[in-house]
Design a protein around this motif. Structure first.
Motif, PDB file in Angstrom:
ATOM      1  N   ALA A  58       0.833  -1.201   0.000  1.00 58.16           N
ATOM      2  CA  ALA A  58       0.000   0.000   0.000  1.00 58.16           C
ATOM      3  C   ALA A  58       0.869   1.252   0.000  1.00 58.16           C
ATOM      4  N   ILE A  59       1.950   1.233   0.754  1.00 55.47           N
ATOM      5  CA  ILE A  59       2.887   2.360   0.782  1.00 55.47           C
ATOM      6  C   ILE A  59       3.439   2.602  -0.622  1.00 55.47           C
ATOM      7  N   GLN A  60       3.795   1.529  -1.305  1.00 50.66           N
ATOM      8  CA  GLN A  60       4.328   1.637  -2.660  1.00 50.66           C
ATOM      9  C   GLN A  60       3.302   2.252  -3.603  1.00 50.66           C
ATOM     10  N   ILE A  61       2.064   1.833  -3.495  1.00 49.76           N
ATOM     11  CA  ILE A  61       1.013   2.361  -4.369  1.00 49.76           C
ATOM     12  C   ILE A  61       0.778   3.840  -4.083  1.00 49.76           C
ATOM     13  N   ILE A  62       0.722   4.212  -2.818  1.00 47.80           N
ATOM     14  CA  ILE A  62       0.504   5.613  -2.462  1.00 47.80           C
ATOM     15  C   ILE A  62       1.620   6.478  -3.030  1.00 47.80           C
ATOM     16  N   ALA A  63       2.863   6.029  -2.868  1.00 49.64           N
ATOM     17  CA  ALA A  63       3.994   6.794  -3.404  1.00 49.64           C
ATOM     18  C   ALA A  63       3.914   6.889  -4.921  1.00 49.64           C
ATOM     19  N   ALA A  64       3.577   5.791  -5.585  1.00 49.00           N
ATOM     20  CA  ALA A  64       3.491   5.797  -7.054  1.00 49.00           C
ATOM     21  C   ALA A  64       2.413   6.760  -7.541  1.00 49.00           C
ATOM     22  N   VAL A  65       1.285   6.786  -6.858  1.00 52.93           N
ATOM     23  CA  VAL A  65       0.204   7.699  -7.244  1.00 52.93           C
ATOM     24  C   VAL A  65       0.652   9.144  -7.055  1.00 52.93           C
ATOM     25  N   ARG A  66       1.318   9.412  -5.954  1.00 55.26           N
ATOM     26  CA  ARG A  66       1.805  10.772  -5.709  1.00 55.26           C
ATOM     27  C   ARG A  66       2.846  11.171  -6.746  1.00 55.26           C
ATOM     28  N   LEU A  67       3.683  10.226  -7.154  1.00 51.65           N
ATOM     29  CA  LEU A  67       4.696  10.531  -8.171  1.00 51.65           C
ATOM     30  C   LEU A  67       4.060  10.788  -9.527  1.00 51.65           C
TER      31      LEU A  67
END
Length: 136
Positions: A58-67
């Motif tokens: 989930a952390i990875q997905i949140i970061a990817a969306v923000r990027l």
């Protein structure tokens, strides 16, 4: 929906899996705001039951969306703080995921700031707007 049924049953792993599926659909539909919100729900659910691998995803997905939204500075700031918190709690997987977010943010910063470097395309000056196709 499946999410509602898992919640009624109190099946947290099922709830997390349903949230992950919803995030994938939202990303495929390019609904970044909804994807981030749903990924944050998945992170909270995974953290509540100690599912470190699911929380890290989930952390990875949140970061990817923000990027994708070019929130480079925000990702860097938040990931640095969160990696320290994970280290203090002994959550090596979470810490690693935040370091990956930092690396991804740096990579995306470079990609956005640099001219395209494709076969047959070389910059003719330091200014990206002056890049020109050259033949060898």
């Amino acid at each position: 929906s499946a999410l509602e049924e898992f919640r009624k049953l109190g099946d947290r792993p099922g709830e997390i899996t349903a949230l992950e599926t919803i995030v994938r659909v939202q990303l495929a539909s390019n609904d970044l705001d909804a994807a981030r919100t749903t990924a944050e729900e998945a992170l909270a659910a995974a953290s509540a039951v100690g599912a470190l691998a699911k929380a890290a995803q989930a952390i990875q997905i949140i970061a990817a969306v923000r990027l994708l939204g070019r929130d480079f500075k925000g990702v860097l700031k938040d990931a640095k703080l969160a990696s320290q918190e994970c280290r203090e709690r002994g959550n090596a997987l979470g810490e690693a995921q935040h370091w990956l977010a930092i690396a991804s943010a740096r990579l995306e910063q470079v990609r956005v700031a640099s001219p395209p470097m494709h076969f047959g395309l070389e910059p003719t000056s330091d200014k990206p707007q002056d890049a020109a196709v050259t033949k060898r």
